[in-house]
Each structure stands twice: as C-alpha cells, then as structure tokens.
Scaffold this active site. Structure first.
Site, PDB file in Angstrom:
ATOM      1  N   ASN A   9      16.160  66.143  22.123  1.00 46.54           N
ATOM      2  CA  ASN A   9      17.574  66.261  22.475  1.00 46.54           C
ATOM      3  C   ASN A   9      18.144  64.848  22.379  1.00 46.54           C
ATOM      4  O   ASN A   9      17.938  64.043  23.263  1.00 46.54           O
ATOM      5  CB  ASN A   9      17.723  66.825  23.898  1.00 46.54           C
ATOM      6  CG  ASN A   9      19.181  66.816  24.352  1.00 46.54           C
ATOM      7  OD1 ASN A   9      20.086  66.562  23.567  1.00 46.54           O
ATOM      8  ND2 ASN A   9      19.393  67.083  25.637  1.00 46.54           N
ATOM      9  N   LYS A  11      21.070  63.879  22.588  1.00 46.70           N
ATOM     10  CA  LYS A  11      22.267  63.656  23.410  1.00 46.70           C
ATOM     11  C   LYS A  11      23.322  62.927  22.563  1.00 46.70           C
ATOM     12  O   LYS A  11      23.396  63.157  21.357  1.00 46.70           O
ATOM     13  CB  LYS A  11      21.888  62.910  24.695  1.00 46.70           C
ATOM     14  CG  LYS A  11      20.732  63.629  25.428  1.00 46.70           C
ATOM     15  CD  LYS A  11      20.445  63.130  26.799  1.00 46.70           C
ATOM     16  CE  LYS A  11      19.298  63.928  27.391  1.00 46.70           C
ATOM     17  NZ  LYS A  11      18.970  63.532  28.760  1.00 46.70           N
ATOM     18  N   HIS A  95      22.271  72.582  29.658  1.00 46.84           N
ATOM     19  CA  HIS A  95      21.644  71.306  30.017  1.00 46.84           C
ATOM     20  C   HIS A  95      22.275  70.789  31.313  1.00 46.84           C
ATOM     21  O   HIS A  95      23.470  70.970  31.540  1.00 46.84           O
ATOM     22  CB  HIS A  95      21.825  70.289  28.881  1.00 46.84           C
ATOM     23  CG  HIS A  95      20.985  69.075  29.095  1.00 46.84           C
ATOM     24  ND1 HIS A  95      21.362  68.067  29.952  1.00 46.84           N
ATOM     25  CD2 HIS A  95      19.759  68.741  28.625  1.00 46.84           C
ATOM     26  CE1 HIS A  95      20.394  67.150  29.977  1.00 46.84           C
ATOM     27  NE2 HIS A  95      19.412  67.541  29.182  1.00 46.84           N
ATOM     28  N   GLU A  97      23.253  67.998  32.156  1.00 45.82           N
ATOM     29  CA  GLU A  97      24.418  67.119  31.952  1.00 45.82           C
ATOM     30  C   GLU A  97      25.680  67.949  31.715  1.00 45.82           C
ATOM     31  O   GLU A  97      26.775  67.577  32.131  1.00 45.82           O
ATOM     32  CB  GLU A  97      24.130  66.137  30.804  1.00 45.82           C
ATOM     33  CG  GLU A  97      23.132  65.071  31.251  1.00 45.82           C
ATOM     34  CD  GLU A  97      22.194  64.557  30.171  1.00 45.82           C
ATOM     35  OE1 GLU A  97      22.499  64.686  28.976  1.00 45.82           O
ATOM     36  OE2 GLU A  97      21.133  64.016  30.555  1.00 45.82           O
ATOM     37  N   GLU A 167      13.828  71.454  33.458  1.00 46.71           N
ATOM     38  CA  GLU A 167      14.136  70.030  33.503  1.00 46.71           C
ATOM     39  C   GLU A 167      14.599  69.648  34.904  1.00 46.71           C
ATOM     40  O   GLU A 167      15.783  69.840  35.246  1.00 46.71           O
ATOM     41  CB  GLU A 167      15.253  69.695  32.500  1.00 46.71           C
ATOM     42  CG  GLU A 167      14.909  70.019  31.070  1.00 46.71           C
ATOM     43  CD  GLU A 167      15.708  69.157  30.086  1.00 46.71           C
ATOM     44  OE1 GLU A 167      15.065  68.480  29.282  1.00 46.71           O
ATOM     45  OE2 GLU A 167      16.951  69.149  30.145  1.00 46.71           O
ATOM     46  N   GLY A 173      15.975  60.993  32.336  1.00 45.63           N
ATOM     47  CA  GLY A 173      16.478  59.655  32.050  1.00 45.63           C
ATOM     48  C   GLY A 173      16.175  58.625  33.130  1.00 45.63           C
ATOM     49  O   GLY A 173      16.731  57.541  33.134  1.00 45.63           O
ATOM     50  N   SER A 212      11.890  62.662  31.232  1.00 41.03           N
ATOM     51  CA  SER A 212      11.066  61.454  31.058  1.00 41.03           C
ATOM     52  C   SER A 212       9.690  61.755  30.486  1.00 41.03           C
ATOM     53  O   SER A 212       8.718  61.066  30.804  1.00 41.03           O
ATOM     54  CB  SER A 212      10.952  60.677  32.380  1.00 41.03           C
ATOM     55  OG  SER A 212      12.232  60.264  32.821  1.00 41.03           O
TER      56      SER A 212
HETATM   57  P1  13P Z   1      14.766  62.173  29.029  1.00 39.93           P
HETATM   58  O1  13P Z   1      13.558  62.522  28.219  1.00 39.93           O
HETATM   59  O2  13P Z   1      15.536  61.006  28.483  1.00 39.93           O
HETATM   60  O3  13P Z   1      14.446  62.045  30.482  1.00 39.93           O
HETATM   61  O4  13P Z   1      15.771  63.402  28.905  1.00 39.93           O
HETATM   62  C1  13P Z   1      15.284  64.679  29.087  1.00 39.93           C
HETATM   63  C2  13P Z   1      16.327  65.642  28.737  1.00 39.93           C
HETATM   64  O5  13P Z   1      17.359  65.730  29.375  1.00 39.93           O
HETATM   65  C3  13P Z   1      16.118  66.477  27.545  1.00 39.93           C
HETATM   66  O6  13P Z   1      17.055  67.476  27.443  1.00 39.93           O
END
Ligand code: 13P
Length: 250
Positions: A9, A11, A95, A97, A167, A173, A212
């Site tokens: 992903n 982002k 997601h 976010e 997640e 992150g 992560s």
């Molecule tokens: P990270 O791997 O940067 O923690 O992000 C995970 C994520 O949100 C994947 O959709």
C-alpha cells in the site's frame, strides 16, 4: 491451503520516476518469490504507469480507495469501473487512514466493499483497533463490529471472495509491530467469527496482517497459523525490502 498474499500500500508516496525504479526492482526479483501472490496498490494517478509496467508480470495491482457511485457529479472521486479500465485486480477499502482522517464509517466501508465486489474487483477490507481501544480491552469487539457491517451488507459468501487485512491502528507507520502472538490471537478471533457464519469461507479467506511489517519481522508473523500475508506500507516503497517480505512467505 491458503496462498499468502503480500500487497504494497504505497499510500500517497512516489513519483513517476521513483515508481519506475521501484517496479523495475520488484520485477527483477520476482523470480525468487515462490509462495506468495504479490500486488501493489498505487495512488490513482499512477495506475496507468503501473498497469503499463506490470502488464504480463506476476505482480497484480490495485487502487487504495473507490467511490460508491458509478458515475456522475462527484468531483474528485474514482469509480470501480475506472479502476477496472486500468486492469486493477484489487482495491483497498476501509483503511484506517480513510476511516479516521476522512470519516469513513462502517456503513460506508461496507457499501464500498459491495460496490467493488459487484464490479469485479477484489476488495481488501481493512479492520483493526486503535491504541485506546486495545487498552480498553475491546479489540475483538471493534474488529467484530467492523466485520459484521460488511457481512450484513454483502453476506458471508461475498465477503469470502475478498481479502481481510487486520491492521492494528497503533502499529501503522509507528515501527511498533504487533507481536506474532498478538496478531495471531486477533486473526484467530476473526477466523472464528467467519466460521460461525460459514466454515468454508473461514478456511479459505485470506487474512493479511498490516502494521510496520518489514523485512526483519515478516517471517515470524507469516509463520503464524492464521496470518496469510501482509499489507505493507513503508516497507513496500523499497524493492529490496518489499521482496524480502514476499520471499519470507515461502
Ligand atoms: P506501515 O507498514 O507503514 O506500518 O503501514 C501499514 C499499512 O497501513 C498498510 O495498509
């Protein structure tokens, strides 16, 4: 046997140049990836480039979001048919976010799942608790509520044709990964909930871990019985790191 799926992903990261370099690197290393299905979810505007560069390879691609609407006066939105126009196979829905920063609630996420599936995309449904919710001891309750919204909207069989990504929001992150045991506990809970509706779906549906995950911790996480892949943020932006996670699934 569930085939593990590792999806990047990206982002809101990258440029045309950096994506070319990233995809060249991934393509060059795909010969070493034995067990996993591999996909990347790119920013909308780069999907034409991604499609051109990945056509005919073993790497699939997808979007990070979609509209619930088919077409019309919805400025700034992208429809399922537009994603399909660029041969997307996957689309991420719900997601954290999107849920926290853009106010997407369970009902909207469920609708997005339904629209994506109906159009012929494979939705990757993200669920997971915040740190506050984990500390309150309501992780399972939160995941169950998020899942139930989709099951109520589309039914268990249709959910079974997607992918789930667990997640934990506190691990995204932050460099703070869930331990393999913490992740496995929730994955097993999710599978148990699916089994209450349909044992076949529970056995077949892939549940990715996200938060992560990186080249250093992927193997341990992927070794857990109910972890069937990863949804990778930061570590999907470097070919070497992403490929290391893909091969960790072997
Ligand atoms: P990270 O791997 O940067 O923690 O992000 C995970 C994520 O949100 C994947 O959709």
């Amino acid at each position: 046997m569930r085939k593990p799926i590792i999806a990047g992903n990206w982002k809101m990261n990258g440029s045309r140049d950096s994506i070319k370099t990233l995809l060249d690197g991934i393509k060059a290393g795909m010969g070493d990836v034995k067990a996993a299905e591999v996909a990347v979810c790119a920013p909308y505007i780069y999907l034409p480039d991604v499609a051109d560069q990945l056509k005919g390879t073993a790497v699939a691609w997808g979007g990070q979001n979609l509209s619930t609407e088919e077409k019309g006066a919805f400025t700034g939105e992208i429809s399922a048919s537009m994603l399909l126009d660029f041969s997307c196979k996957y689309v991420i829905v719900g997601h954290s976010e999107r849920r926290t920063l853009y106010g997407e609630d369970d009902a909207l996420v469920a609708k997005k799942f339904a629209v994506a599936h109906k159009a012929g995309l494979t939705p990757i449904l993200c669920i997971g608790e915040t740190l506050e919710e984990r500390e309150k001891g309501i992780t399972e309750e939160v995941c169950a509520r998020q899942l139930k919204a989709v099951i109520d909207e589309v039914g268990i069989k249709t959910l079974g044709e997607g992918v789930i990504a667990y997640e934990p929001v506190w691990a995204i992150g932050t460099g703070k990964t869930a331990s393999p045991e913490q992740a496995q506990d929730v994955h097993a809970f999710i599978r148990g909930m699916l089994a209450e509706h349909d044992q076949g779906v529970a056995d077949g549906l892939r549940i990715q871990y996200g938060g992560s995950m990186n080249a250093g911790n992927a193997k341990e996480l992927l070794a857990m019985a109910d972890i069937d892949g990863g949804l990778i943020g930061g570590a999907s932006l470097k070919a070497e790191d992403f490929l290391a996670i893909c091969t960790a699934a072997d």
